[in-house]
Design a protein around this motif. Structure first.
Motif, PDB file in Angstrom:
ATOM      1  N   ASP A 147      44.231  48.271  40.927  1.00 16.45           N
ATOM      2  CA  ASP A 147      44.707  47.386  39.860  1.00 16.45           C
ATOM      3  C   ASP A 147      44.266  45.946  40.092  1.00 16.45           C
ATOM      4  O   ASP A 147      44.371  45.433  41.214  1.00 16.45           O
ATOM      5  CB  ASP A 147      46.238  47.394  39.793  1.00 16.45           C
ATOM      6  CG  ASP A 147      46.809  48.739  39.395  1.00 16.45           C
ATOM      7  OD1 ASP A 147      46.191  49.420  38.557  1.00 16.45           O
ATOM      8  OD2 ASP A 147      47.878  49.106  39.925  1.00 16.45           O
ATOM      9  N   THR A 148      43.807  45.306  39.035  1.00  9.78           N
ATOM     10  CA  THR A 148      43.575  43.865  39.037  1.00  9.78           C
ATOM     11  C   THR A 148      44.509  43.236  38.009  1.00  9.78           C
ATOM     12  O   THR A 148      44.438  43.559  36.818  1.00  9.78           O
ATOM     13  CB  THR A 148      42.112  43.527  38.711  1.00  9.78           C
ATOM     14  OG1 THR A 148      41.258  44.100  39.711  1.00  9.78           O
ATOM     15  CG2 THR A 148      41.903  42.018  38.680  1.00  9.78           C
ATOM     16  N   ILE A 149      45.397  42.354  38.481  1.00 12.08           N
ATOM     17  CA  ILE A 149      46.462  41.784  37.659  1.00 12.08           C
ATOM     18  C   ILE A 149      46.173  40.305  37.411  1.00 12.08           C
ATOM     19  O   ILE A 149      45.839  39.557  38.336  1.00 12.08           O
ATOM     20  CB  ILE A 149      47.828  41.952  38.352  1.00 12.08           C
ATOM     21  CG1 ILE A 149      48.126  43.438  38.610  1.00 12.08           C
ATOM     22  CG2 ILE A 149      48.944  41.350  37.499  1.00 12.08           C
ATOM     23  CD1 ILE A 149      49.394  43.657  39.396  1.00 12.08           C
ATOM     24  N   GLN A 150      46.327  39.898  36.185  1.00 14.58           N
ATOM     25  CA  GLN A 150      46.105  38.507  35.823  1.00 14.58           C
ATOM     26  C   GLN A 150      47.243  37.614  36.351  1.00 14.58           C
ATOM     27  O   GLN A 150      48.341  38.088  36.667  1.00 14.58           O
ATOM     28  CB  GLN A 150      45.994  38.374  34.308  1.00 14.58           C
ATOM     29  CG  GLN A 150      44.774  39.078  33.721  1.00 14.58           C
ATOM     30  CD  GLN A 150      43.480  38.588  34.362  1.00 14.58           C
ATOM     31  OE1 GLN A 150      43.211  37.390  34.410  1.00 14.58           O
ATOM     32  NE2 GLN A 150      42.683  39.527  34.857  1.00 14.58           N
ATOM     33  N   PRO A 151      46.981  36.295  36.471  1.00 19.31           N
ATOM     34  CA  PRO A 151      47.998  35.374  36.993  1.00 19.31           C
ATOM     35  C   PRO A 151      49.309  35.438  36.214  1.00 19.31           C
ATOM     36  O   PRO A 151      49.323  35.570  34.991  1.00 19.31           O
ATOM     37  CB  PRO A 151      47.330  33.997  36.839  1.00 19.31           C
ATOM     38  CG  PRO A 151      45.863  34.279  36.869  1.00 19.31           C
ATOM     39  CD  PRO A 151      45.699  35.613  36.195  1.00 19.31           C
ATOM     40  N   GLY A 161      43.780  37.885  46.199  1.00 17.36           N
ATOM     41  CA  GLY A 161      44.931  37.280  45.547  1.00 17.36           C
ATOM     42  C   GLY A 161      46.240  37.661  46.215  1.00 17.36           C
ATOM     43  O   GLY A 161      46.283  38.012  47.392  1.00 17.36           O
ATOM     44  N   GLN A 162      47.313  37.634  45.445  1.00 15.01           N
ATOM     45  CA  GLN A 162      48.655  37.857  45.961  1.00 15.01           C
ATOM     46  C   GLN A 162      49.416  38.878  45.121  1.00 15.01           C
ATOM     47  O   GLN A 162      49.124  39.060  43.942  1.00 15.01           O
ATOM     48  CB  GLN A 162      49.447  36.539  45.974  1.00 15.01           C
ATOM     49  CG  GLN A 162      48.886  35.464  46.881  1.00 15.01           C
ATOM     50  CD  GLN A 162      49.717  34.202  46.841  1.00 15.01           C
ATOM     51  OE1 GLN A 162      50.251  33.826  45.801  1.00 15.01           O
ATOM     52  NE2 GLN A 162      49.846  33.543  47.982  1.00 15.01           N
ATOM     53  N   VAL A 191      55.776  38.465  49.539  1.00 17.11           N
ATOM     54  CA  VAL A 191      54.462  38.271  48.942  1.00 17.11           C
ATOM     55  C   VAL A 191      53.411  38.694  49.948  1.00 17.11           C
ATOM     56  O   VAL A 191      53.419  38.245  51.101  1.00 17.11           O
ATOM     57  CB  VAL A 191      54.237  36.801  48.532  1.00 17.11           C
ATOM     58  CG1 VAL A 191      52.832  36.606  47.978  1.00 17.11           C
ATOM     59  CG2 VAL A 191      55.271  36.368  47.501  1.00 17.11           C
ATOM     60  N   ILE A 192      52.512  39.592  49.525  1.00 17.66           N
ATOM     61  CA  ILE A 192      51.428  40.008  50.408  1.00 17.66           C
ATOM     62  C   ILE A 192      50.099  39.517  49.851  1.00 17.66           C
ATOM     63  O   ILE A 192      49.938  39.302  48.656  1.00 17.66           O
ATOM     64  CB  ILE A 192      51.395  41.537  50.627  1.00 17.66           C
ATOM     65  CG1 ILE A 192      51.112  42.286  49.314  1.00 17.66           C
ATOM     66  CG2 ILE A 192      52.670  42.027  51.280  1.00 17.66           C
ATOM     67  CD1 ILE A 192      50.829  43.771  49.512  1.00 17.66           C
ATOM     68  N   GLU A 193      49.134  39.330  50.748  1.00 15.60           N
ATOM     69  CA  GLU A 193      47.767  38.981  50.404  1.00 15.60           C
ATOM     70  C   GLU A 193      46.858  39.746  51.341  1.00 15.60           C
ATOM     71  O   GLU A 193      47.320  40.550  52.166  1.00 15.60           O
ATOM     72  CB  GLU A 193      47.566  37.471  50.500  1.00 15.60           C
ATOM     73  CG  GLU A 193      47.926  36.886  51.842  1.00 15.60           C
ATOM     74  CD  GLU A 193      47.936  35.361  51.822  1.00 15.60           C
ATOM     75  OE1 GLU A 193      47.875  34.777  50.728  1.00 15.60           O
ATOM     76  OE2 GLU A 193      47.989  34.770  52.909  1.00 15.60           O
ATOM     77  N   PHE A 194      45.533  39.523  51.222  1.00 10.15           N
ATOM     78  CA  PHE A 194      44.602  40.281  52.054  1.00 10.15           C
ATOM     79  C   PHE A 194      44.977  40.141  53.529  1.00 10.15           C
ATOM     80  O   PHE A 194      45.226  39.046  54.025  1.00 10.15           O
ATOM     81  CB  PHE A 194      43.171  39.806  51.833  1.00 10.15           C
ATOM     82  CG  PHE A 194      42.170  40.533  52.684  1.00 10.15           C
ATOM     83  CD1 PHE A 194      42.028  41.905  52.588  1.00 10.15           C
ATOM     84  CD2 PHE A 194      41.372  39.844  53.584  1.00 10.15           C
ATOM     85  CE1 PHE A 194      41.107  42.599  53.370  1.00 10.15           C
ATOM     86  CE2 PHE A 194      40.449  40.513  54.366  1.00 10.15           C
ATOM     87  CZ  PHE A 194      40.325  41.887  54.260  1.00 10.15           C
ATOM     88  N   GLY A 195      45.036  41.282  54.218  1.00  9.61           N
ATOM     89  CA  GLY A 195      45.487  41.311  55.601  1.00  9.61           C
ATOM     90  C   GLY A 195      46.915  41.801  55.731  1.00  9.61           C
ATOM     91  O   GLY A 195      47.468  41.821  56.841  1.00  9.61           O
ATOM     92  N   GLY A 206      44.762  38.994  40.975  1.00 13.61           N
ATOM     93  CA  GLY A 206      45.019  39.683  42.232  1.00 13.61           C
ATOM     94  C   GLY A 206      44.648  41.150  42.121  1.00 13.61           C
ATOM     95  O   GLY A 206      44.987  41.820  41.147  1.00 13.61           O
ATOM     96  N   ARG A 207      43.929  41.647  43.103  1.00 15.56           N
ATOM     97  CA  ARG A 207      43.543  43.059  43.137  1.00 15.56           C
ATOM     98  C   ARG A 207      44.278  43.744  44.277  1.00 15.56           C
ATOM     99  O   ARG A 207      44.308  43.231  45.401  1.00 15.56           O
ATOM    100  CB  ARG A 207      42.033  43.198  43.328  1.00 15.56           C
ATOM    101  CG  ARG A 207      41.542  44.649  43.334  1.00 15.56           C
ATOM    102  CD  ARG A 207      40.059  44.742  43.650  1.00 15.56           C
ATOM    103  NE  ARG A 207      39.632  46.127  43.762  1.00 15.56           N
ATOM    104  CZ  ARG A 207      38.479  46.517  44.316  1.00 15.56           C
ATOM    105  NH1 ARG A 207      37.627  45.615  44.795  1.00 15.56           N
ATOM    106  NH2 ARG A 207      38.175  47.804  44.383  1.00 15.56           N
TER     107      ARG A 207
END
Length: 237
Positions: free
Chosen positions: A46-50, A71-72, A84-88, A112-113
């Protein structure tokens, strides 16, 4: 046996706030021959818009794993958890007897993907729970890094199923081998780039392979390749 599923073999859907690719039957997309792979039920890219996302909704009897790619992603649930998670980072939610949750992109500007995966749990009627875990992204290069497993450890989230999820960033021309016990399954999903499986099957971005009756798998990067490998139980479920 290696069965390759190209992106176009699945289903993609989009609207003004999300673009999704479904590797398995999901929502309005249904294929009776593509419902599950062992205990794995969902793999959505999924890619979600801001400032958009999935509002509060219920789940039960599922292990839900979210892996941030760019993204987040903000999680909130009826247990009072928020993160809140992000890459990693990855998050694991046990829906168990029932939980309400939302997943939102909290950024004002950046899409965010993330990957969302659902598995049937090995035990029913578990109490709902949530965790997010940070792993060392430097450890992804040219090796398989476990990020979810049946037993928790540093940088590894715990899941209630006999499943291990690995991530890897394989540099062009590099290869690695994955060996597992007999009578198990492997799923490989390409997040970006392209790789050959056993020098025969080429898979690219959002392609996957479902592998059975094969205890050794060679993965060679045709170009820089970011991929996920899932070690799953075999047999009837």
């Amino acid at each position: 046996m290696i069965n390759v599923f190209k992106k176009e073999d699945g289903h993609s859907a989009s609207n003004d706030w999300v673009e999704s690719h479904f590797s398995f039957s999901f929502g309005n997309y249904y294929d009776s021959d593509n419902v599950r792979f062992g205990p794995m039920r969902v793999l959505n890219d999924d890619t979600i818009q801001p400032n958009k996302g999935f509002g509060i909704h219920p789940h039960r009897e599922a292990e839900v794993v979210s892996i941030a790619i760019t993204g987040q992603l903000k999680h909130e649930d009826s247990l009072g958890n928020s993160g809140v998670i992000e890459f990693g980072q990855v998050q694991r939610m046990t829906a168990g007897t029932g939980i309400l949750h939302s997943e939102i992109n909290p950024s004002e500007t950046e899409p965010g993907r993330f990957l969302q995966l659902w598995f049937f749990p090995d035990t029913k009627q578990l109490p709902p729970s949530y965790e997010d875990v940070k792993f060392d992204v430097k450890q992804l290069t040219n090796q398989l890094l476990p990020v979810v497993a049946p037993s928790a450890s540093t940088g590894v989230a715990m899941i209630h199923q006999d499943v291990t999820i690995y991530l890897s960033k394989l540099e062009q021309g590099k290869s690695l081998d994955f060996n597992q016990e007999e009578d198990r399954r492997i799923l490989v999903y390409v997040i970006s780039g392209a790789a050959y499986l056993n020098n025969e099957h080429l898979i690219g971005k959002q392609d996957s392979a479902r592998i059975t009756n094969l205890s050794s798998l060679d993965i060679k990067a045709e170009e820089d390749c970011f991929f996920m490998l899932i070690d799953l139980p075999g047999g009837d479920l």
